[in-house]
Design a protein around this motif. Structure first.
Motif, PDB file in Angstrom:
ATOM      1  N   VAL A 265       0.825  -1.312   0.130  1.00 49.11           N
ATOM      2  CA  VAL A 265      -0.015   0.046   0.167  1.00 49.11           C
ATOM      3  C   VAL A 265       0.812   1.325   0.144  1.00 49.11           C
ATOM      4  O   VAL A 265       1.995   1.175   0.162  1.00 49.11           O
ATOM      5  CB  VAL A 265      -0.781  -0.037   1.330  1.00 49.11           C
ATOM      6  N   ARG A 266       0.124   2.189  -0.186  1.00 50.53           N
ATOM      7  CA  ARG A 266       0.726   3.636   0.024  1.00 50.53           C
ATOM      8  C   ARG A 266       1.980   3.876  -0.895  1.00 50.53           C
ATOM      9  O   ARG A 266       3.153   4.292  -0.090  1.00 50.53           O
ATOM     10  CB  ARG A 266       0.935   4.001   1.625  1.00 50.53           C
ATOM     11  N   GLY A 267       1.928   3.744  -2.175  1.00 56.67           N
ATOM     12  CA  GLY A 267       3.110   3.966  -3.048  1.00 56.67           C
ATOM     13  C   GLY A 267       4.167   3.076  -2.944  1.00 56.67           C
ATOM     14  O   GLY A 267       5.203   3.171  -3.430  1.00 56.67           O
ATOM     15  N   ALA A 268       3.973   1.765  -2.387  1.00 55.10           N
ATOM     16  CA  ALA A 268       4.696   0.802  -2.631  1.00 55.10           C
ATOM     17  C   ALA A 268       5.010   0.276  -3.857  1.00 55.10           C
ATOM     18  O   ALA A 268       4.255   0.591  -4.827  1.00 55.10           O
ATOM     19  CB  ALA A 268       4.249  -0.594  -1.431  1.00 55.10           C
ATOM     20  N   ASP A 269       6.200  -0.303  -4.384  1.00 52.93           N
ATOM     21  CA  ASP A 269       6.419  -0.277  -5.777  1.00 52.93           C
ATOM     22  C   ASP A 269       7.461  -1.352  -5.643  1.00 52.93           C
ATOM     23  O   ASP A 269       8.444  -1.602  -4.985  1.00 52.93           O
ATOM     24  CB  ASP A 269       6.904   0.695  -6.380  1.00 52.93           C
ATOM     25  N   LEU A 270       7.510  -2.040  -7.008  1.00 48.90           N
ATOM     26  CA  LEU A 270       8.623  -2.918  -7.455  1.00 48.90           C
ATOM     27  C   LEU A 270       8.730  -4.257  -6.490  1.00 48.90           C
ATOM     28  O   LEU A 270       9.762  -4.386  -5.585  1.00 48.90           O
ATOM     29  CB  LEU A 270       9.903  -2.322  -7.509  1.00 48.90           C
ATOM     30  N   VAL A 271       7.722  -4.958  -6.301  1.00 44.59           N
ATOM     31  CA  VAL A 271       7.549  -6.074  -5.401  1.00 44.59           C
ATOM     32  C   VAL A 271       7.429  -7.407  -6.022  1.00 44.59           C
ATOM     33  O   VAL A 271       6.438  -7.482  -6.952  1.00 44.59           O
ATOM     34  CB  VAL A 271       6.269  -5.939  -4.535  1.00 44.59           C
ATOM     35  N   THR A 272       8.059  -8.643  -5.725  1.00 42.14           N
ATOM     36  CA  THR A 272       7.996  -9.838  -6.168  1.00 42.14           C
ATOM     37  C   THR A 272       7.448 -10.796  -4.860  1.00 42.14           C
ATOM     38  O   THR A 272       8.176 -10.915  -4.114  1.00 42.14           O
ATOM     39  CB  THR A 272       9.029 -10.350  -6.832  1.00 42.14           C
ATOM     40  N   VAL A 273       6.323 -11.490  -5.231  1.00 39.06           N
ATOM     41  CA  VAL A 273       5.654 -12.496  -4.060  1.00 39.06           C
ATOM     42  C   VAL A 273       5.666 -13.810  -4.653  1.00 39.06           C
ATOM     43  O   VAL A 273       4.940 -13.992  -5.627  1.00 39.06           O
ATOM     44  CB  VAL A 273       4.368 -11.884  -3.531  1.00 39.06           C
ATOM     45  N   SER A 274       6.728 -14.660  -4.428  1.00 39.46           N
ATOM     46  CA  SER A 274       6.871 -15.746  -5.101  1.00 39.46           C
ATOM     47  C   SER A 274       6.823 -16.938  -4.227  1.00 39.46           C
ATOM     48  O   SER A 274       7.496 -17.171  -3.165  1.00 39.46           O
ATOM     49  CB  SER A 274       8.246 -15.741  -5.992  1.00 39.46           C
ATOM     50  N   TRP A 275       6.342 -17.967  -4.634  1.00 40.06           N
ATOM     51  CA  TRP A 275       6.457 -19.251  -4.052  1.00 40.06           C
ATOM     52  C   TRP A 275       5.925 -19.526  -2.586  1.00 40.06           C
ATOM     53  O   TRP A 275       6.607 -19.964  -1.731  1.00 40.06           O
ATOM     54  CB  TRP A 275       7.811 -19.960  -4.110  1.00 40.06           C
TER      55      TRP A 275
END
Length: 442
Positions: A265-275
């Protein structure tokens, strides 16, 4: 693009090959990250592995000096390790299960209660039969509830600095009762942990919430808030010992003690959620937490998130619910078992641009595939080559036919480029179950 054959009825990893996309070269099917040395704590996110690989990539604490490698066995040690060295690269190795609710004098909710707080008295004071539904609660017990909540918040929140890797050691490492805050930082890795969602010991009764009031709770298991380059990998997120199904009701409403598992949230950016494994929860994952124009100013052009090879099992909703961001969700396995509560998987929110491709859904008979998608606002999406119970299914067409008053439009308007490989959806039930979650990191 071409998939090698993979039998739908008997899913086998033999013959399940990855698919190269565009100019990307196919990675090995395990999608192992690159490593600095043999220590998995120094592994970094592989090139092209989702949005967190963009720009400078995500390395966490891979470059940590020996003095900034900490092994912790208690919640106190964990918070102390986070505070050492500022933003210098650091690695924190978690051994065993850390309990964020344990103190020197008590464990659980009793450790946080303000003197004089009495839940039975709270229920008596704010009973709608006498208090009504028109006004928010106020008075001594509400003040004491609020004071107790502040004590819990300070105790269970842990703020993770930039350039940090947190990794569980072995198959039984994790954290219970905590809220991990990845806030206003860059370059964080969280891996190989079982995270039992914190319970809010002091939910607030809001008689004005809806026509019959509601209990509102705090504390997401992981919050990514205005942070960049974040990689969440091979973790298990669950309500664990405190499922909502075991929660009581007061004033005729569920005593809700859980919020989200992962909120970005709130401007978070460039995230990978894997496995990862996310299971047995209600409000699972928000990407963008508000439609308000004030919040939108910081969210537009950000909230770029990749979800791949995650197991979403027996979740009611928000897997994820998306606002604003360009979200790439591919090669995930969604499971709803018999008797589970199911609302929807993908929530289509304001100005979202979701691409949901090459996913597998295993749904019990009580779940209508038309409910996989849920329209909150009119935003186009791409949903191609998804399989439901072994059959290729056009999720948008099925939704529009089954929910005629919630028509969705096709075409997210962008094409994901940051993928190392794509598995055939028919291979996912076995592959994801075998490889996702804590304790399976190689």
């Amino acid at each position: 693009m071409h998939f090698h054959k993979c039998h739908v009825r008997v899913v086998s990893l033999i013959g399940c090959a990855s698919l190269a996309l565009g100019a990307l070269a196919a990675a090995p099917a395990s999608a192992s990250p690159s490593a600095k040395g043999k220590d998995p704590a120094r592994q970094v996110l592989a090139a092209n592995d989702g949005w967190a690989a963009a720009g400078s990539g995500t390395t966490g604490g891979a470059d940590a000096d020996a003095s900034q490698v900490h092994t912790v066995t208690t919640w106190v040690e964990f918070k102390d390790a986070l505070a050492k060295g500022g933003d210098a690269p650091k690695i924190i190795k978690v051994v065993g299960m850390l309990d964020a609710t344990a103190t020197a004098t008590a464990s659980g909710c009793a450790a946080f209660e303000a003197d004089g707080y009495d839940f039975d008295q709270y229920l008596a004071d704010y009973d709608p039969e006498t208090w009504g539904y028109e006004n928010p609660v106020s008075g001594e017990q509400e003040d004491l509830r609020d004071a107790s909540a502040k004590v819990q918040s300070a105790a269970i929140k842990a703020f993770i600095p930039s350039n940090t890797t947190i990794i569980g050691v072995g198959k039984k490492a994790g954290i219970t009762g905590a809220s991990l805050q990845i806030k206003d930082v860059d370059n964080v890795i969280l891996r190989n942990l079982t995270v039992e969602s914190a319970i809010d010991c002091f939910p607030q009764w809001d008689p004005t919430d809806g026509s019959k009031g509601a209990w509102n709770s705090e504390y997401d298991a992981v919050v990514v808030y205005n942070a960049t380059h974040v990689w969440l990998d091979h973790n298990t997120f669950t309500d664990g010992r405190y499922p909502d199904s075991a929660a009581p009701s007061y004033y005729g409403q569920l005593y809700q003690q859980h919020d989200g598992l992962i909120d970005i949230v709130r401007g978070a950016d460039l995230v990978t959620v894997s496995w990862n494994v996310l299971k047995d929860h209600d409000k699972t994952m928000l990407i963008g937490n508000s439609d308000s124009e004030k919040v939108a100013e910081g969210d537009r052009g950000r909230l770029r998130v990749t979800l791949h090879h995650n197991l979403f099992q027996d979740l009611n909703e928000r897997a994820p619910r998306v606002r604003f961001g360009q979200v790439d969700s591919y090669n995930n396995h969604f499971v709803a078992t018999r008797g589970s509560v199911y609302g929807y998987s993908y929530g289509i929110g304001k100005e979202s641009r979701l691409v949901a491709e090459h996913n597998a859904f295993t749904l019990a008979g009580h779940v209508d595939p038309a409910r996989i998608l849920k329209k909150w606002k009119d935003s186009p999406l791409t949903a191609e080559n998804n399989y439901v119970n072994g059959r290729k299914t056009d999720l948008i067409a099925v939704h529009n036919a089954g929910v005629p008053d919630e028509q969705l439009t096709e075409g997210a308007g962008w094409t994901p480029a940051l993928r190392t490989h794509v598995d055939h959806p028919a291979c996912l039930p076995k592959k994801v179950r075998k490889g996702a979650g804590a304790g399976r990191l190689k």
